[in-house]
Scaffold this motif. Structure first.
Motif, PDB file in Angstrom:
ATOM      1  N   PHE A 101      37.136  52.071  54.603  1.00 59.52           N
ATOM      2  CA  PHE A 101      38.394  51.199  54.651  1.00 59.52           C
ATOM      3  C   PHE A 101      39.029  51.083  53.648  1.00 59.52           C
ATOM      4  O   PHE A 101      38.644  50.598  51.994  1.00 59.52           O
ATOM      5  CB  PHE A 101      38.350  50.144  55.278  1.00 59.52           C
ATOM      6  N   CYS A 102      40.109  50.502  53.275  1.00 55.55           N
ATOM      7  CA  CYS A 102      41.443  50.002  52.654  1.00 55.55           C
ATOM      8  C   CYS A 102      41.645  48.790  52.983  1.00 55.55           C
ATOM      9  O   CYS A 102      42.244  48.698  54.118  1.00 55.55           O
ATOM     10  CB  CYS A 102      42.951  51.118  52.354  1.00 55.55           C
ATOM     11  N   ALA A 103      41.729  47.927  51.906  1.00 53.17           N
ATOM     12  CA  ALA A 103      42.425  46.419  52.188  1.00 53.17           C
ATOM     13  C   ALA A 103      43.598  46.372  51.893  1.00 53.17           C
ATOM     14  O   ALA A 103      43.922  47.415  50.881  1.00 53.17           O
ATOM     15  CB  ALA A 103      41.231  45.296  51.684  1.00 53.17           C
ATOM     16  N   GLU A 104      44.392  45.068  52.142  1.00 51.92           N
ATOM     17  CA  GLU A 104      45.582  44.575  51.285  1.00 51.92           C
ATOM     18  C   GLU A 104      45.350  44.911  49.773  1.00 51.92           C
ATOM     19  O   GLU A 104      44.362  44.966  49.410  1.00 51.92           O
ATOM     20  CB  GLU A 104      46.303  43.466  51.477  1.00 51.92           C
ATOM     21  N   GLY A 105      46.020  45.256  49.638  1.00 48.86           N
ATOM     22  CA  GLY A 105      45.960  45.319  48.181  1.00 48.86           C
ATOM     23  C   GLY A 105      45.721  46.463  47.305  1.00 48.86           C
ATOM     24  O   GLY A 105      46.387  46.982  46.230  1.00 48.86           O
ATOM     25  N   HIS A 106      45.458  47.708  48.165  1.00 54.22           N
ATOM     26  CA  HIS A 106      44.590  49.080  48.171  1.00 54.22           C
ATOM     27  C   HIS A 106      46.490  49.719  47.634  1.00 54.22           C
ATOM     28  O   HIS A 106      47.795  49.689  48.661  1.00 54.22           O
ATOM     29  CB  HIS A 106      44.479  49.832  49.201  1.00 54.22           C
ATOM     30  N   ALA A 107      46.510  50.209  46.337  1.00 51.75           N
ATOM     31  CA  ALA A 107      47.880  51.196  46.411  1.00 51.75           C
ATOM     32  C   ALA A 107      47.793  52.870  46.783  1.00 51.75           C
ATOM     33  O   ALA A 107      46.639  53.165  47.174  1.00 51.75           O
ATOM     34  CB  ALA A 107      47.560  51.550  44.747  1.00 51.75           C
ATOM     35  N   SER A 108      48.791  53.561  47.439  1.00 50.30           N
ATOM     36  CA  SER A 108      49.085  54.312  48.488  1.00 50.30           C
ATOM     37  C   SER A 108      49.611  55.394  47.010  1.00 50.30           C
ATOM     38  O   SER A 108      50.309  55.314  46.874  1.00 50.30           O
ATOM     39  CB  SER A 108      50.203  54.190  49.531  1.00 50.30           C
ATOM     40  N   ILE A 109      48.572  56.602  47.659  1.00 49.75           N
ATOM     41  CA  ILE A 109      48.664  56.655  46.992  1.00 49.75           C
ATOM     42  C   ILE A 109      49.320  59.236  47.540  1.00 49.75           C
ATOM     43  O   ILE A 109      49.228  59.067  48.367  1.00 49.75           O
ATOM     44  CB  ILE A 109      48.130  57.415  45.634  1.00 49.75           C
TER      45      ILE A 109
ATOM     46  N   ASP B 171      37.088  53.930  45.976  1.00 46.71           N
ATOM     47  CA  ASP B 171      36.890  53.884  44.310  1.00 46.71           C
ATOM     48  C   ASP B 171      38.381  52.976  43.581  1.00 46.71           C
ATOM     49  O   ASP B 171      38.576  53.256  42.068  1.00 46.71           O
ATOM     50  CB  ASP B 171      38.306  55.589  44.303  1.00 46.71           C
ATOM     51  N   ASP B 172      38.245  52.061  44.447  1.00 44.70           N
ATOM     52  CA  ASP B 172      39.365  50.880  43.762  1.00 44.70           C
ATOM     53  C   ASP B 172      38.148  50.314  44.206  1.00 44.70           C
ATOM     54  O   ASP B 172      37.792  49.255  44.891  1.00 44.70           O
ATOM     55  CB  ASP B 172      40.790  50.964  44.389  1.00 44.70           C
ATOM     56  N   ASP B 173      39.051  48.385  43.556  1.00 43.13           N
ATOM     57  CA  ASP B 173      38.822  47.471  44.813  1.00 43.13           C
ATOM     58  C   ASP B 173      38.921  46.718  45.694  1.00 43.13           C
ATOM     59  O   ASP B 173      38.457  46.329  45.925  1.00 43.13           O
ATOM     60  CB  ASP B 173      39.420  45.623  42.992  1.00 43.13           C
TER      61      ASP B 173
ATOM     62  N   HIS C 239      32.524  51.586  46.402  1.00 42.74           N
ATOM     63  CA  HIS C 239      33.110  50.186  45.763  1.00 42.74           C
ATOM     64  C   HIS C 239      33.225  50.423  44.411  1.00 42.74           C
ATOM     65  O   HIS C 239      33.068  50.724  43.847  1.00 42.74           O
ATOM     66  CB  HIS C 239      32.736  48.984  46.683  1.00 42.74           C
ATOM     67  N   ARG C 240      35.104  50.132  43.784  1.00 40.39           N
ATOM     68  CA  ARG C 240      35.343  49.722  42.682  1.00 40.39           C
ATOM     69  C   ARG C 240      34.956  51.262  42.035  1.00 40.39           C
ATOM     70  O   ARG C 240      34.532  51.171  40.845  1.00 40.39           O
ATOM     71  CB  ARG C 240      34.785  48.481  41.861  1.00 40.39           C
ATOM     72  N   GLY C 241      35.201  52.068  42.457  1.00 39.91           N
ATOM     73  CA  GLY C 241      34.930  53.092  41.486  1.00 39.91           C
ATOM     74  C   GLY C 241      33.193  53.816  41.036  1.00 39.91           C
ATOM     75  O   GLY C 241      32.120  54.979  40.933  1.00 39.91           O
ATOM     76  N   LYS C 242      32.316  52.928  41.825  1.00 42.12           N
ATOM     77  CA  LYS C 242      31.018  52.885  41.345  1.00 42.12           C
ATOM     78  C   LYS C 242      29.316  53.636  42.680  1.00 42.12           C
ATOM     79  O   LYS C 242      30.277  52.268  43.998  1.00 42.12           O
ATOM     80  CB  LYS C 242      29.782  51.326  40.932  1.00 42.12           C
ATOM     81  N   THR C 243      28.794  53.761  42.547  1.00 33.85           N
ATOM     82  CA  THR C 243      27.980  54.181  44.286  1.00 33.85           C
ATOM     83  C   THR C 243      26.792  53.630  43.516  1.00 33.85           C
ATOM     84  O   THR C 243      26.242  53.570  42.692  1.00 33.85           O
ATOM     85  CB  THR C 243      27.711  55.802  44.197  1.00 33.85           C
ATOM     86  N   LYS C 244      26.453  53.959  45.366  1.00 32.44           N
ATOM     87  CA  LYS C 244      25.149  53.043  44.709  1.00 32.44           C
ATOM     88  C   LYS C 244      24.483  53.882  46.049  1.00 32.44           C
ATOM     89  O   LYS C 244      24.970  54.565  47.287  1.00 32.44           O
ATOM     90  CB  LYS C 244      25.138  51.781  45.897  1.00 32.44           C
ATOM     91  N   PRO C 245      22.882  54.407  46.087  1.00 37.12           N
ATOM     92  CA  PRO C 245      22.574  55.036  47.378  1.00 37.12           C
ATOM     93  C   PRO C 245      22.065  54.143  49.049  1.00 37.12           C
ATOM     94  O   PRO C 245      22.598  53.555  48.976  1.00 37.12           O
ATOM     95  CB  PRO C 245      21.296  55.557  46.856  1.00 37.12           C
TER      96      PRO C 245
ATOM     97  N   ASP D 228      34.590  37.476  53.942  1.00 38.94           N
ATOM     98  CA  ASP D 228      34.032  36.238  53.191  1.00 38.94           C
ATOM     99  C   ASP D 228      34.920  35.934  52.096  1.00 38.94           C
ATOM    100  O   ASP D 228      34.822  35.850  50.693  1.00 38.94           O
ATOM    101  CB  ASP D 228      32.429  37.389  51.914  1.00 38.94           C
ATOM    102  N   GLY D 229      36.451  36.247  51.715  1.00 33.38           N
ATOM    103  CA  GLY D 229      37.233  35.943  50.823  1.00 33.38           C
ATOM    104  C   GLY D 229      37.894  37.131  50.143  1.00 33.38           C
ATOM    105  O   GLY D 229      37.874  38.795  50.294  1.00 33.38           O
ATOM    106  N   ALA D 230      38.844  37.851  49.737  1.00 29.50           N
ATOM    107  CA  ALA D 230      39.273  38.959  49.057  1.00 29.50           C
ATOM    108  C   ALA D 230      38.365  39.779  48.502  1.00 29.50           C
ATOM    109  O   ALA D 230      37.842  38.806  47.301  1.00 29.50           O
ATOM    110  CB  ALA D 230      40.574  37.869  48.621  1.00 29.50           C
ATOM    111  N   GLY D 231      37.978  41.010  48.110  1.00 30.16           N
ATOM    112  CA  GLY D 231      37.631  41.403  47.495  1.00 30.16           C
ATOM    113  C   GLY D 231      36.313  41.461  47.516  1.00 30.16           C
ATOM    114  O   GLY D 231      35.323  42.537  47.356  1.00 30.16           O
TER     115      GLY D 231
END
Length: 116
Positions: free
Chosen positions: A42-50, A60-62, A76-82, A101-104
């Motif tokens: 998912f992408c939320a408001e604030g995600h830049a369309s490329i 890959d972004d906030d 999320h934020r370009g970081k991975t988790k198993p 839960d709030g922005a971001g």
């Protein structure tokens, strides 16, 4: 409802809908084939369309969250988790976003064949 097919390198597909702050959203994907990087989210408001080629995808972004059931990881934020999910052809993957839960501070929940 639609079908998307990708060949070759990494590809990202997005809907015209976004998961807005303070809301929840849900979508289902039928896996008709897998490759080395089936990363959806998912992408939320604030995600830049490329437009055009980019190495960035969901997570890959906030403002976006991604999950990959081929590599069993989240982004999320370009970081991975198993992440303990793996999908294959014929599976139904459900993705639920929770931005109440709030922005971001979003969360993505994943179901596989109807089970979270």
């Amino acid at each position: 409802t639609g079908v998307a097919e990708f060949w070759g390198s990494f590809a990202t597909l997005r809907s015209d809908m976004c998961c807005k702050r303070g809301q929840k959203g849900y979508l289902e994907i039928e896996v008709v084939g897998v490759d080395t990087s089936s990363q959806w989210g998912f992408c939320a408001e604030g995600h830049a369309s490329i437009q055009g080629r980019t190495p960035d995808g969901a997570g890959d972004d906030d403002w976006s969250w991604g999950v990959d059931g081929t590599r069993s990881k989240t982004w999320h934020r370009g970081k991975t988790k198993p992440y303990p999910v793996r999908w294959s052809s014929g599976d139904i993957v459900g993705l639920a976003c929770d931005l109440t839960d709030g922005a971001g501070a979003g969360k993505v929940h994943v179901s596989l064949n109807g089970e979270f």
